[in-house]
Design a protein around this motif. Structure first.
Motif, PDB file in Angstrom:
ATOM      1  N   PHE A   1     -48.468  16.369  -0.559  1.00  0.00           N
ATOM      2  CA  PHE A   1     -49.207  17.107   0.463  1.00  0.00           C
ATOM      3  C   PHE A   1     -50.085  18.220  -0.105  1.00  0.00           C
ATOM      4  O   PHE A   1     -51.087  18.572   0.489  1.00  0.00           O
ATOM      5  CB  PHE A   1     -48.238  17.693   1.501  1.00  0.00           C
ATOM      6  N   ASP A   2     -49.709  18.780  -1.256  1.00  0.00           N
ATOM      7  CA  ASP A   2     -50.479  19.891  -1.815  1.00  0.00           C
ATOM      8  C   ASP A   2     -51.486  19.443  -2.867  1.00  0.00           C
ATOM      9  O   ASP A   2     -52.109  20.261  -3.539  1.00  0.00           O
ATOM     10  CB  ASP A   2     -49.548  20.944  -2.397  1.00  0.00           C
ATOM     11  N   GLY A   3     -51.660  18.144  -3.039  1.00  0.00           N
ATOM     12  CA  GLY A   3     -52.628  17.613  -3.981  1.00  0.00           C
ATOM     13  C   GLY A   3     -52.076  17.319  -5.364  1.00  0.00           C
ATOM     14  O   GLY A   3     -52.789  16.771  -6.198  1.00  0.00           O
ATOM     15  N   THR A   4     -50.811  17.661  -5.610  1.00  0.00           N
ATOM     16  CA  THR A   4     -50.214  17.321  -6.900  1.00  0.00           C
ATOM     17  C   THR A   4     -49.759  15.868  -6.880  1.00  0.00           C
ATOM     18  O   THR A   4     -49.627  15.260  -5.813  1.00  0.00           O
ATOM     19  CB  THR A   4     -49.015  18.237  -7.237  1.00  0.00           C
ATOM     20  N   ASP A   5     -49.530  15.328  -8.065  1.00  0.00           N
ATOM     21  CA  ASP A   5     -49.179  13.914  -8.178  1.00  0.00           C
ATOM     22  C   ASP A   5     -47.832  13.706  -8.849  1.00  0.00           C
ATOM     23  O   ASP A   5     -47.409  14.523  -9.658  1.00  0.00           O
ATOM     24  CB  ASP A   5     -50.228  13.168  -9.017  1.00  0.00           C
ATOM     25  N   ILE A   6     -47.204  12.598  -8.487  1.00  0.00           N
ATOM     26  CA  ILE A   6     -46.062  12.061  -9.228  1.00  0.00           C
ATOM     27  C   ILE A   6     -46.599  10.784  -9.865  1.00  0.00           C
ATOM     28  O   ILE A   6     -47.062   9.890  -9.179  1.00  0.00           O
ATOM     29  CB  ILE A   6     -44.873  11.741  -8.304  1.00  0.00           C
TER      30      ILE A   6
ATOM     31  N   SER B   1     -38.085   0.869  -2.796  1.00  0.00           N
ATOM     32  CA  SER B   1     -37.833   1.259  -4.192  1.00  0.00           C
ATOM     33  C   SER B   1     -38.793   2.353  -4.636  1.00  0.00           C
ATOM     34  O   SER B   1     -38.402   3.277  -5.357  1.00  0.00           O
ATOM     35  CB  SER B   1     -37.970   0.064  -5.122  1.00  0.00           C
ATOM     36  N   LEU B   2     -40.044   2.266  -4.214  1.00  0.00           N
ATOM     37  CA  LEU B   2     -41.012   3.300  -4.549  1.00  0.00           C
ATOM     38  C   LEU B   2     -40.599   4.636  -3.934  1.00  0.00           C
ATOM     39  O   LEU B   2     -40.691   5.688  -4.590  1.00  0.00           O
ATOM     40  CB  LEU B   2     -42.405   2.904  -4.067  1.00  0.00           C
ATOM     41  N   LYS B   3     -40.136   4.602  -2.696  1.00  0.00           N
ATOM     42  CA  LYS B   3     -39.694   5.834  -2.033  1.00  0.00           C
ATOM     43  C   LYS B   3     -38.480   6.437  -2.745  1.00  0.00           C
ATOM     44  O   LYS B   3     -38.381   7.653  -2.891  1.00  0.00           O
ATOM     45  CB  LYS B   3     -39.370   5.557  -0.567  1.00  0.00           C
ATOM     46  N   GLU B   4     -37.567   5.584  -3.202  1.00  0.00           N
ATOM     47  CA  GLU B   4     -36.410   6.069  -3.949  1.00  0.00           C
ATOM     48  C   GLU B   4     -36.848   6.740  -5.250  1.00  0.00           C
ATOM     49  O   GLU B   4     -36.293   7.766  -5.648  1.00  0.00           O
ATOM     50  CB  GLU B   4     -35.436   4.928  -4.223  1.00  0.00           C
TER      51      GLU B   4
ATOM     52  N   LYS C   1     -43.109   8.594   4.284  1.00  0.00           N
ATOM     53  CA  LYS C   1     -44.054   7.538   4.640  1.00  0.00           C
ATOM     54  C   LYS C   1     -45.041   7.455   3.487  1.00  0.00           C
ATOM     55  O   LYS C   1     -45.478   8.468   2.957  1.00  0.00           O
ATOM     56  CB  LYS C   1     -44.803   7.874   5.924  1.00  0.00           C
ATOM     57  N   LEU C   2     -45.359   6.240   3.086  1.00  0.00           N
ATOM     58  CA  LEU C   2     -46.375   6.009   2.073  1.00  0.00           C
ATOM     59  C   LEU C   2     -47.611   5.435   2.751  1.00  0.00           C
ATOM     60  O   LEU C   2     -47.507   4.523   3.577  1.00  0.00           O
ATOM     61  CB  LEU C   2     -45.886   5.034   1.004  1.00  0.00           C
ATOM     62  N   ILE C   3     -48.758   5.983   2.389  1.00  0.00           N
ATOM     63  CA  ILE C   3     -50.018   5.532   2.973  1.00  0.00           C
ATOM     64  C   ILE C   3     -50.922   5.063   1.851  1.00  0.00           C
ATOM     65  O   ILE C   3     -51.133   5.784   0.873  1.00  0.00           O
ATOM     66  CB  ILE C   3     -50.690   6.669   3.776  1.00  0.00           C
ATOM     67  N   ASN C   4     -51.429   3.850   2.002  1.00  0.00           N
ATOM     68  CA  ASN C   4     -52.367   3.290   1.035  1.00  0.00           C
ATOM     69  C   ASN C   4     -53.580   2.786   1.795  1.00  0.00           C
ATOM     70  O   ASN C   4     -53.455   1.929   2.670  1.00  0.00           O
ATOM     71  CB  ASN C   4     -51.721   2.154   0.240  1.00  0.00           C
ATOM     72  N   ALA C   5     -54.746   3.332   1.469  1.00  0.00           N
ATOM     73  CA  ALA C   5     -56.007   2.933   2.108  1.00  0.00           C
ATOM     74  C   ALA C   5     -55.921   3.021   3.634  1.00  0.00           C
ATOM     75  O   ALA C   5     -56.388   2.138   4.342  1.00  0.00           O
ATOM     76  CB  ALA C   5     -56.416   1.536   1.661  1.00  0.00           C
ATOM     77  N   GLY C   6     -55.285   4.075   4.120  1.00  0.00           N
ATOM     78  CA  GLY C   6     -55.202   4.302   5.560  1.00  0.00           C
ATOM     79  C   GLY C   6     -54.127   3.515   6.285  1.00  0.00           C
ATOM     80  O   GLY C   6     -54.005   3.619   7.496  1.00  0.00           O
TER      81      GLY C   6
ATOM     82  N   VAL D   1     -48.219  10.534   0.112  1.00  0.00           N
ATOM     83  CA  VAL D   1     -46.831  10.701   0.535  1.00  0.00           C
ATOM     84  C   VAL D   1     -46.790  11.702   1.677  1.00  0.00           C
ATOM     85  O   VAL D   1     -47.291  12.824   1.553  1.00  0.00           O
ATOM     86  CB  VAL D   1     -45.961  11.210  -0.634  1.00  0.00           C
ATOM     87  N   VAL D   2     -46.194  11.298   2.788  1.00  0.00           N
ATOM     88  CA  VAL D   2     -45.993  12.179   3.929  1.00  0.00           C
ATOM     89  C   VAL D   2     -44.494  12.354   4.101  1.00  0.00           C
ATOM     90  O   VAL D   2     -43.748  11.376   4.146  1.00  0.00           O
ATOM     91  CB  VAL D   2     -46.621  11.591   5.226  1.00  0.00           C
ATOM     92  N   VAL D   3     -44.065  13.621   4.193  1.00  0.00           N
ATOM     93  CA  VAL D   3     -42.646  13.923   4.346  1.00  0.00           C
ATOM     94  C   VAL D   3     -42.407  14.401   5.771  1.00  0.00           C
ATOM     95  O   VAL D   3     -43.100  15.296   6.257  1.00  0.00           O
ATOM     96  CB  VAL D   3     -42.194  15.018   3.357  1.00  0.00           C
ATOM     97  N   ARG D   4     -41.429  13.791   6.406  1.00  0.00           N
ATOM     98  CA  ARG D   4     -41.042  14.225   7.744  1.00  0.00           C
ATOM     99  C   ARG D   4     -40.295  15.541   7.598  1.00  0.00           C
ATOM    100  O   ARG D   4     -39.366  15.642   6.802  1.00  0.00           O
ATOM    101  CB  ARG D   4     -40.150  13.182   8.416  1.00  0.00           C
TER     102      ARG D   4
END
Length: 118
Positions: A14-19, A32-35, A56-61, A89-92
């Motif tokens: 959310f803050d623009g940093t990456d994993i 598995s990606l979320k884990e 939630k993972l978002i790819n290309a909208g 990545v969106v975190v609830r």
């Protein structure tokens, strides 16, 4: 059938940093990606997810379904086989079980008639 090459994915927080970026097998599921995201979540970031359901993972909208694989999640845009896929990545936010006194008071008023009989 030829073996598919690993897919390079980075996760944008959310803050623009990456994993990442890291390479994943095309048959890797979104779950598995979320884990992986939960395991590698930066310690200095607030609102760390606790479970796969918190992400939630978002790819290309598109919001990706947990059962999908990376291959099913990709959006073909020309010939981008060598590029890195960035998934957002969106975190609830954590739900609060404690209600404030004002919320309790408002909740107790619901279902009551507010009419005044003269």
């Amino acid at each position: 059938m030829a073996e598919e090459e690993p897919i390079e994915v980075r996760f944008r927080l959310f803050d623009g940093t990456d994993i990442g970026p890291d390479k994943y097998d095309p048959s890797t599921t979104v779950t598995s990606l979320k884990e992986t995201i939960i395991a590698r979540w930066p310690q200095d970031k607030p609102n760390a997810p606790r479970a796969v359901e918190d992400l939630k993972l978002i790819n290309a909208g598109r919001i990706l379904e947990n059962k999908w694989t990376l291959t099913e999640s990709r959006v073909p845009v020309g010939d981008m086989s060598a590029s890195i896929i960035t998934m957002h990545v969106v975190v609830r936010p954590p739900s609060s079980d404690k209600r404030t006194d004002k919320e309790k008071e408002d909740g107790s008023r619901q279902g009551r008639c507010a009419c005044t009989i003269l």
